[in-house]
Design a protein around this motif. Sequence first.
Motif, PDB file in Angstrom:
ATOM      1  N   ARG A 166      51.533 -11.650 -25.937  1.00  0.00           N
ATOM      2  CA  ARG A 166      50.460 -10.936 -26.289  1.00  0.00           C
ATOM      3  C   ARG A 166      50.331 -11.411 -27.870  1.00  0.00           C
ATOM      4  O   ARG A 166      51.433 -11.645 -28.481  1.00  0.00           O
ATOM      5  CB  ARG A 166      50.651  -9.306 -26.231  1.00  0.00           C
TER       6      ARG A 166
ATOM      7  N   THR B   9      48.265 -22.113 -17.225  1.00  0.00           N
ATOM      8  CA  THR B   9      47.929 -20.808 -17.983  1.00  0.00           C
ATOM      9  C   THR B   9      47.243 -19.920 -17.053  1.00  0.00           C
ATOM     10  O   THR B   9      46.583 -20.321 -16.036  1.00  0.00           O
ATOM     11  CB  THR B   9      46.846 -21.115 -18.963  1.00  0.00           C
TER      12      THR B   9
ATOM     13  N   TRP C  80      37.552 -16.214 -23.514  1.00  0.00           N
ATOM     14  CA  TRP C  80      39.213 -16.670 -23.524  1.00  0.00           C
ATOM     15  C   TRP C  80      39.524 -17.337 -22.160  1.00  0.00           C
ATOM     16  O   TRP C  80      39.417 -16.547 -21.297  1.00  0.00           O
ATOM     17  CB  TRP C  80      40.252 -15.588 -24.109  1.00  0.00           C
TER      18      TRP C  80
ATOM     19  N   PRO D 294      44.502 -14.437 -18.870  1.00  0.00           N
ATOM     20  CA  PRO D 294      44.024 -13.803 -20.218  1.00  0.00           C
ATOM     21  C   PRO D 294      43.315 -12.601 -20.005  1.00  0.00           C
ATOM     22  O   PRO D 294      42.516 -12.321 -19.250  1.00  0.00           O
ATOM     23  CB  PRO D 294      42.895 -14.931 -20.744  1.00  0.00           C
TER      24      PRO D 294
ATOM     25  N   SER E 134      43.252 -22.453 -29.045  1.00  0.00           N
ATOM     26  CA  SER E 134      43.659 -21.259 -29.747  1.00  0.00           C
ATOM     27  C   SER E 134      44.968 -21.156 -30.549  1.00  0.00           C
ATOM     28  O   SER E 134      45.281 -20.534 -31.380  1.00  0.00           O
ATOM     29  CB  SER E 134      43.887 -20.282 -28.268  1.00  0.00           C
TER      30      SER E 134
ATOM     31  N   LEU F  66      45.185  -9.733 -27.096  1.00  0.00           N
ATOM     32  CA  LEU F  66      45.096 -10.855 -26.220  1.00  0.00           C
ATOM     33  C   LEU F  66      46.499 -10.778 -25.445  1.00  0.00           C
ATOM     34  O   LEU F  66      47.495 -10.946 -26.114  1.00  0.00           O
ATOM     35  CB  LEU F  66      44.868 -11.960 -26.663  1.00  0.00           C
TER      36      LEU F  66
ATOM     37  N   GLY G  89      41.786 -20.369 -20.050  1.00  0.00           N
ATOM     38  CA  GLY G  89      42.825 -21.274 -19.710  1.00  0.00           C
ATOM     39  C   GLY G  89      42.676 -22.548 -18.936  1.00  0.00           C
ATOM     40  O   GLY G  89      41.887 -22.488 -18.128  1.00  0.00           O
TER      41      GLY G  89
ATOM     42  N   LEU H 244      45.314 -22.499 -23.905  1.00  0.00           N
ATOM     43  CA  LEU H 244      44.463 -21.698 -24.066  1.00  0.00           C
ATOM     44  C   LEU H 244      43.111 -21.885 -25.179  1.00  0.00           C
ATOM     45  O   LEU H 244      43.397 -22.100 -26.146  1.00  0.00           O
ATOM     46  CB  LEU H 244      45.016 -20.236 -24.414  1.00  0.00           C
TER      47      LEU H 244
ATOM     48  N   HIS I  92      48.285 -13.108 -22.490  1.00  0.00           N
ATOM     49  CA  HIS I  92      48.090 -14.426 -21.588  1.00  0.00           C
ATOM     50  C   HIS I  92      49.486 -14.874 -21.154  1.00  0.00           C
ATOM     51  O   HIS I  92      50.618 -14.541 -21.626  1.00  0.00           O
ATOM     52  CB  HIS I  92      47.713 -15.627 -22.624  1.00  0.00           C
ATOM     53  N   THR I  93      49.331 -15.599 -19.792  1.00  0.00           N
ATOM     54  CA  THR I  93      50.505 -15.706 -19.019  1.00  0.00           C
ATOM     55  C   THR I  93      50.906 -17.224 -18.893  1.00  0.00           C
ATOM     56  O   THR I  93      50.068 -18.017 -18.932  1.00  0.00           O
ATOM     57  CB  THR I  93      50.158 -15.297 -17.808  1.00  0.00           C
TER      58      THR I  93
END
Length: 289
Positions: A170, A148, A114, A151, A140, A158, A116, A129, A160-161
């Motif tokens: 999430r 991004t 995964w 992850p 995704s 998952l 980004g 992502l 991710h930010t």
Amino acid sequence: MTDRHVRTVLPVQAILGEGPVWIGRDAALWFVDIKSRHVHRFDPASGAARRWDAPDQVGWVLPAADGGMIAGLKSGLHRFDPANGSFTFRAQPPGHPACNRLNDATTDRAGRIWFGTMDDGESAASGRLFRHAGGMIADSGLPPVCITNGPAIGGDTLYHTDTVGRTIWRAAIRDDGTLGPEEVFVRIEDGAGHPDGSVVDAEGCLWVALWGGWGVRRYDPAGALIGTVKLPAAQITKIAFGGPDLSTAYATSARKGLDAAALAEQPEAGNLFAFDAGVAGVAVTPVAV
């Protein structure tokens, strides 16, 4: 949190240190300096360090199940061979703009990557992502953001930010690698820095590096802040758990954008730090190739 005996273990003074990952077969920590286009390897037992030059900005390296390594360069995924320092192109994310680069990555329990992407100019909301599995890269389906980040995988979840938006999301990972509906996990308040890289420990808690926040935070699975570790640099980018029992936390940092006054205040900026985590991490699953 109590004092975790934070120390510099490798004074690399990276412009943009990122992507630390403990590779058990090497008993070593690997990480990158994106802007200097360097891949680093640190052996804590001997203190030995090595460095490789990448042909472009390199966001991360990950171990592959066949004994090799996969690297995320600006243009896409590459095979990386430390024996001769070569990078061999494998695949590019679909619709990848020339102004974008790869930024951060992790693997799930099935060995899927995964990762980004982000606008290299840090202004356009062109970051997405992606998921790599079976030699193919798929979007995704999550909304695009400017930067991004982080992850991280906890079981079948998952994280991710959206760094600019100071939000960590999430979503559940289904068996086929698609994602369930996303939900806000935590928002970082104004003045605390921006969430950067993250990792999940063996207790299911999320550790988040804070760009401009002088440290890392630990959140429980419900999103409650349960700990903070202060570090001697403002721009902390990501941590990884390493060592024989995976209980040493290694943190990368950056000097990017710091003026002379800021560097005088934090001369250790850009170095690789370590501290006693007080909890074990989870071993990284090699990339399924």
